[in-house]
Design an enzyme around this catalytic site. Structure first.
Site, mmCIF file in Angstrom:
data_model
loop_
_atom_site.group_PDB
_atom_site.id
_atom_site.type_symbol
_atom_site.label_atom_id
_atom_site.label_comp_id
_atom_site.label_asym_id
_atom_site.label_seq_id
_atom_site.Cartn_x
_atom_site.Cartn_y
_atom_site.Cartn_z
ATOM 1 N N GLU A 146 4.007 42.524 -16.982
ATOM 2 C CA GLU A 146 3.613 41.162 -16.631
ATOM 3 C C GLU A 146 2.553 41.181 -15.535
ATOM 4 O O GLU A 146 2.752 41.756 -14.457
ATOM 5 C CB GLU A 146 4.824 40.352 -16.161
ATOM 6 C CG GLU A 146 4.454 38.895 -15.874
ATOM 7 C CD GLU A 146 5.649 37.987 -15.658
ATOM 8 O OE1 GLU A 146 6.767 38.501 -15.457
ATOM 9 O OE2 GLU A 146 5.454 36.752 -15.689
ATOM 10 N N GLU A 240 9.362 29.428 -18.714
ATOM 11 C CA GLU A 240 9.950 29.889 -17.467
ATOM 12 C C GLU A 240 9.867 28.765 -16.443
ATOM 13 O O GLU A 240 8.800 28.194 -16.238
ATOM 14 C CB GLU A 240 9.150 31.106 -16.967
ATOM 15 C CG GLU A 240 9.957 32.090 -16.204
ATOM 16 C CD GLU A 240 9.136 33.305 -15.797
ATOM 17 O OE1 GLU A 240 9.746 34.354 -15.582
ATOM 18 O OE2 GLU A 240 7.904 33.213 -15.670
HETATM 19 MN MN MN Z 1 6.698 35.084 -15.668
#
Ligand code: MN
Length: 289
Positions: A146, A240
């Site tokens: 990420e 998220e």
């Molecule tokens: Mn994230």
């Protein structure tokens, strides 16, 4: 394409009861997939996750951010080794849970560093991820790194930096994970990095600029979803969101979740599911133009 949601939208606890709460919430809101925060993979039983997810007709993925005691870039070989062991365990849990994706800040600690990454730390992390990529391939688990903002790592702040890093990772089972919340802080646009990453992009987080309700912040989602369509992206797209309404002791402090941006998990999740599916559906028609 699997449309998913992060477990912390529903609960901060991931014991059996917490897993049921998260799976039930994700299913009720219309999602295909639940992403588990595996900050402590030793606390998870993959077989239990698999059973509860199956009860709710959900696929499973997992994410984590390493802490300073498990930092693959650390000068301390013991710390780096501990990090590699933790990630090995995380891969095992994902495999046992029937998942195929592990993502997040797998390459350094997820924290504000007080100095730039060193060449030595970077190379050490790349080598470890090469070994973990190979281990993951045998387990049927793909790793995606990420890209996060400068306050959460000193290593990968842009898609291009991640692509350059992957060039030094000796495994083709390690890929790129982009998150709109972080892109909004660091990238030149919401479109180009997706095209740059192209087929190395294997995981996506959809988050607003304040990590609350989609469409109420400053993230420009339209070009991002257009770019996903343009590259034919077919991987997970996972919502998220964090609020002090649902707290995980290990993650909330690291992410700076100080404010209450929502109260009702079910309403937030159902809204996010509609928001993402509407945009994916609309941009899919562009190919007919
Ligand atoms: Mn994230």
């Amino acid at each position: 394409m699997q449309i998913g949601v992060h477990g912390l939208v529903f609960t901060g606890e991931f014991d059996e009861q917490g897993l049921r709460t998260a799976c039930s919430g994700a299913h009720e809101a219309g999602f295909d997939l639940l992403e588990l925060p595996l900050m402590d993979p030793y606390a998870f039983d993959g077989a239990v996750v698999k059973r509860i997810a199956a009860d709710h007709d959900l696929a499973v993925s997992a994410s984590l951010g390493l802490d300073a005691e498990h930092d693959l870039t650390s000068d301390d070989a013991v710390v780096a080794r501990r990090g590699e062991d933790l990630l090995t365990r995380a891969i095992d849990v994902v495999a046992e849970a029937g998942g195929s994706a592990l993502c997040g800040v797998l390459y350094s600690a997820m924290q504000k560093y007080q100095q730039p990454a060193t060449e030595r730390g970077r190379a050490q992390s790349a080598q470890a991820l090469g070994r973990l990529g190979a281990y993951g391939r045998d387990a049927g688990v793909e790793l995606s790194l990420e890209v996060v903002n400068r306050y959460e790592t000193n290593l990968l702040n842009t898609a291009r930096a991640a692509l350059a890093f992957l060039g030094d990772v000796p495994s083709d089972n390690v890929h790129v994970h982009l998150d709109t919340y972080h892109m909004n802080i660091e990238e030149s646009s919401m479109f180009d990095p997706v095209l740059d990453a192209a087929d190395r992009l294997r995981y996506v987080h959809i988050g607003e600029s304040h990590r609350g309700y989609l469409g109420t912040g400053s993230v420009d989602f339209e070009p991002f979803f257009r770019a996903l369509a343009r590259i034919g992206y077919d991987g997970p797209v996972v919502f998220e969101s964090f609020s002090s309404a649902v707290v995980s002791a290990s993650l909330s402090n690291t992410l700076g979740v100080w404010r209450n941006l929502w109260q009702d998990s079910a309403d937030l999740a159902a809204h996010a599911n509609r928001f993402m599916r509407d945009r994916i559906h609309a941009v899919d028609t562009i190919r007919m133009h």
